[in-house]
Scaffold this motif. Structure first.
Motif, PDB file in Angstrom:
ATOM      1  N   HIS A  70       0.838  -1.198   0.000  1.00  0.00           N
ATOM      2  CA  HIS A  70       0.000   0.000   0.000  1.00  0.00           C
ATOM      3  C   HIS A  70       0.873   1.248   0.000  1.00  0.00           C
ATOM      4  N   LYS A  71       0.576   2.141  -0.937  1.00  0.00           N
ATOM      5  CA  LYS A  71       1.358   3.363  -1.094  1.00  0.00           C
ATOM      6  C   LYS A  71       0.444   4.572  -0.974  1.00  0.00           C
ATOM      7  N   ARG A  72       0.992   5.626  -0.402  1.00  0.00           N
ATOM      8  CA  ARG A  72       0.295   6.901  -0.380  1.00  0.00           C
ATOM      9  C   ARG A  72       1.257   8.000  -0.818  1.00  0.00           C
ATOM     10  N   TYR A  73       0.684   9.017  -1.410  1.00  0.00           N
ATOM     11  CA  TYR A  73       1.442  10.140  -1.938  1.00  0.00           C
ATOM     12  C   TYR A  73       0.841  11.440  -1.414  1.00  0.00           C
ATOM     13  N   VAL A  74       1.660  12.473  -1.412  1.00  0.00           N
ATOM     14  CA  VAL A  74       1.189  13.830  -1.180  1.00  0.00           C
ATOM     15  C   VAL A  74       1.440  14.620  -2.459  1.00  0.00           C
ATOM     16  N   ALA A  75       0.449  15.408  -2.853  1.00  0.00           N
ATOM     17  CA  ALA A  75       0.579  16.243  -4.050  1.00  0.00           C
ATOM     18  C   ALA A  75      -0.031  17.609  -3.766  1.00  0.00           C
ATOM     19  N   VAL A  76       0.440  18.608  -4.499  1.00  0.00           N
ATOM     20  CA  VAL A  76      -0.185  19.924  -4.492  1.00  0.00           C
ATOM     21  C   VAL A  76      -0.708  20.172  -5.897  1.00  0.00           C
ATOM     22  N   VAL A  77      -2.007  20.469  -5.992  1.00  0.00           N
ATOM     23  CA  VAL A  77      -2.637  20.629  -7.298  1.00  0.00           C
ATOM     24  C   VAL A  77      -3.118  22.064  -7.485  1.00  0.00           C
ATOM     25  N   ASP A  78      -3.335  22.417  -8.735  1.00  0.00           N
ATOM     26  CA  ASP A  78      -3.795  23.749  -9.076  1.00  0.00           C
ATOM     27  C   ASP A  78      -5.277  23.887  -8.766  1.00  0.00           C
ATOM     28  N   GLY A  79      -5.657  25.008  -8.199  1.00  0.00           N
ATOM     29  CA  GLY A  79      -7.055  25.272  -7.910  1.00  0.00           C
ATOM     30  C   GLY A  79      -7.480  24.758  -6.547  1.00  0.00           C
ATOM     31  N   LEU A  80      -8.675  25.162  -6.150  1.00  0.00           N
ATOM     32  CA  LEU A  80      -9.234  24.745  -4.860  1.00  0.00           C
ATOM     33  C   LEU A  80     -10.159  23.567  -5.109  1.00  0.00           C
ATOM     34  N   LEU A  81      -9.655  22.377  -4.844  1.00  0.00           N
ATOM     35  CA  LEU A  81     -10.369  21.131  -5.093  1.00  0.00           C
ATOM     36  C   LEU A  81     -11.101  20.711  -3.828  1.00  0.00           C
ATOM     37  N   THR A  82     -12.389  20.449  -3.950  1.00  0.00           N
ATOM     38  CA  THR A  82     -13.211  20.040  -2.817  1.00  0.00           C
ATOM     39  C   THR A  82     -13.725  18.634  -3.043  1.00  0.00           C
ATOM     40  N   SER A  83     -13.549  17.782  -2.043  1.00  0.00           N
ATOM     41  CA  SER A  83     -14.020  16.404  -2.152  1.00  0.00           C
ATOM     42  C   SER A  83     -15.537  16.350  -2.001  1.00  0.00           C
ATOM     43  N   PRO A  84     -16.200  15.550  -2.844  1.00  0.00           N
ATOM     44  CA  PRO A  84     -17.655  15.400  -2.693  1.00  0.00           C
ATOM     45  C   PRO A  84     -18.030  14.557  -1.483  1.00  0.00           C
ATOM     46  N   ASP A  85     -17.066  13.871  -0.914  1.00  0.00           N
ATOM     47  CA  ASP A  85     -17.318  13.021   0.239  1.00  0.00           C
ATOM     48  C   ASP A  85     -16.657  13.624   1.472  1.00  0.00           C
ATOM     49  N   ALA A  86     -17.052  13.125   2.630  1.00  0.00           N
ATOM     50  CA  ALA A  86     -16.527  13.650   3.883  1.00  0.00           C
ATOM     51  C   ALA A  86     -15.051  13.312   4.052  1.00  0.00           C
ATOM     52  N   ASP A  87     -14.640  12.160   3.547  1.00  0.00           N
ATOM     53  CA  ASP A  87     -13.255  11.737   3.737  1.00  0.00           C
ATOM     54  C   ASP A  87     -12.613  11.440   2.391  1.00  0.00           C
ATOM     55  N   TRP A  88     -12.504  10.165   2.024  1.00  0.00           N
ATOM     56  CA  TRP A  88     -11.842   9.782   0.779  1.00  0.00           C
ATOM     57  C   TRP A  88     -12.833   9.791  -0.383  1.00  0.00           C
ATOM     58  N   ALA A  89     -12.408  10.363  -1.488  1.00  0.00           N
ATOM     59  CA  ALA A  89     -13.153  10.290  -2.742  1.00  0.00           C
ATOM     60  C   ALA A  89     -12.394   9.377  -3.702  1.00  0.00           C
ATOM     61  N   VAL A  90     -13.036   9.000  -4.804  1.00  0.00           N
ATOM     62  CA  VAL A  90     -12.456   8.020  -5.728  1.00  0.00           C
ATOM     63  C   VAL A  90     -12.508   8.547  -7.154  1.00  0.00           C
ATOM     64  N   ILE A  91     -11.393   8.372  -7.863  1.00  0.00           N
ATOM     65  CA  ILE A  91     -11.343   8.590  -9.313  1.00  0.00           C
ATOM     66  C   ILE A  91     -11.232   7.215  -9.958  1.00  0.00           C
ATOM     67  N   ASP A  92     -12.203   6.860 -10.758  1.00  0.00           N
ATOM     68  CA  ASP A  92     -12.240   5.544 -11.388  1.00  0.00           C
ATOM     69  C   ASP A  92     -12.368   5.752 -12.900  1.00  0.00           C
ATOM     70  N   LEU A  93     -11.225   5.964 -13.555  1.00  0.00           N
ATOM     71  CA  LEU A  93     -11.205   6.269 -14.982  1.00  0.00           C
ATOM     72  C   LEU A  93     -10.118   5.449 -15.669  1.00  0.00           C
ATOM     73  N   PRO A  94     -10.440   4.792 -16.801  1.00  0.00           N
ATOM     74  CA  PRO A  94      -9.459   3.947 -17.498  1.00  0.00           C
ATOM     75  C   PRO A  94      -8.376   4.774 -18.175  1.00  0.00           C
ATOM     76  N   ILE A  95      -7.153   4.254 -18.142  1.00  0.00           N
ATOM     77  CA  ILE A  95      -5.999   4.968 -18.689  1.00  0.00           C
ATOM     78  C   ILE A  95      -5.399   4.177 -19.854  1.00  0.00           C
TER      79      ILE A  95
END
Length: 212
Positions: free
Chosen positions: A83-108
């Motif tokens: 299990h790996k975790r990362y820290v990132a800084v992204v552009d813009g003010l990103l708000t999670s739709p969930d209280a804690d963890w949100a999920v991106i499920d998109l094929p690459i």
């Protein structure tokens, strides 16, 4: 091992803290032969690659000492038992739709004419990333995130954040001109690594604070 910090070492494995700008393994061409694996192998000839970090990404990476440890660790990665975790800084003010963890499920999918770039495409491999907000910076208009890749596709975190229209700062491949100029490096760091020791079976947890 110049510029490579050893976080943990025993007779079976090494845990290293890779600096940004250093390849994990050799690339194509004489100018891409200096890399973390070769620097480590100068001191530990039996060290073997198990996984990689992008050249621009810093943080925790494990190498096996010997073929047996490599097979065991490769199997653990394949079973998603590491299990790996990362820290990132992204552009813009990103708000999670969930209280804690949100999920991106998109094929690459590999963008073949523009490789090594990847794109979101229905023909791609299933790819899943969990994310949560750590901190907003309204002045800089940026968001610090914790990321957990469930799958391990190349460039997965970078492509998934681009898909949310919040690219990681300093990303020369997937960022906008504005996001690229907000940092002098890719602000992505492998900050936590959890695995089971291949020999003892002990649960191991390693952490590394982001240098940004």
């Amino acid at each position: 091992m110049s510029e490579v910090s050893v976080v943990y070492a025993d007779d079976t494995l090494l845990v290293l803290d890779k600096p940004a700008g250093l390849l994990s393994v050799p690339g194509k061409g004489d100018d891409k032969q200096d890399c973390l694996s070769r620097r480590v192998q100068q001191r530990h000839a039996e060290a073997r690659v198990v996984h990689r970090l992008d050249m621009a990404t810093s943080g925790l990476l494990v190498m096996a000492l010997g073929a047996g440890a490599q097979r065991t660790l490769n199997a653990a990665f394949a079973k998603r038992a590491v299990h790996k975790r990362y820290v990132a800084v992204v552009d813009g003010l990103l708000t999670s739709p969930d209280a804690d963890w949100a999920v991106i499920d998109l094929p690459i999918l590999l963008d073949w004419p523009n490789r090594p770039r990847r794109i979101i495409d229905v023909q791609g491999k299933p790819s899943c990333t969990r994310w949560r907000v750590l901190q907003h910076n309204p002045t800089a208009q940026t968001t610090r995130l914790e990321l957990e890749p469930v799958t391990g596709r190349s460039h997965q975190l970078r492509v998934h954040l681009q898909a949310l229209q919040h690219p990681i700062l300093g990303d020369a491949l997937y960022g906008t001109p504005a996001s690229q100029t907000k940092a002098d490096r890719l602000l992505l760091h492998a900050s936590r690594l959890e695995l089971t020791h291949p020999v003892s079976g002990q649960a191991l947890v390693f952490t590394s604070e982001p240098p940004f």
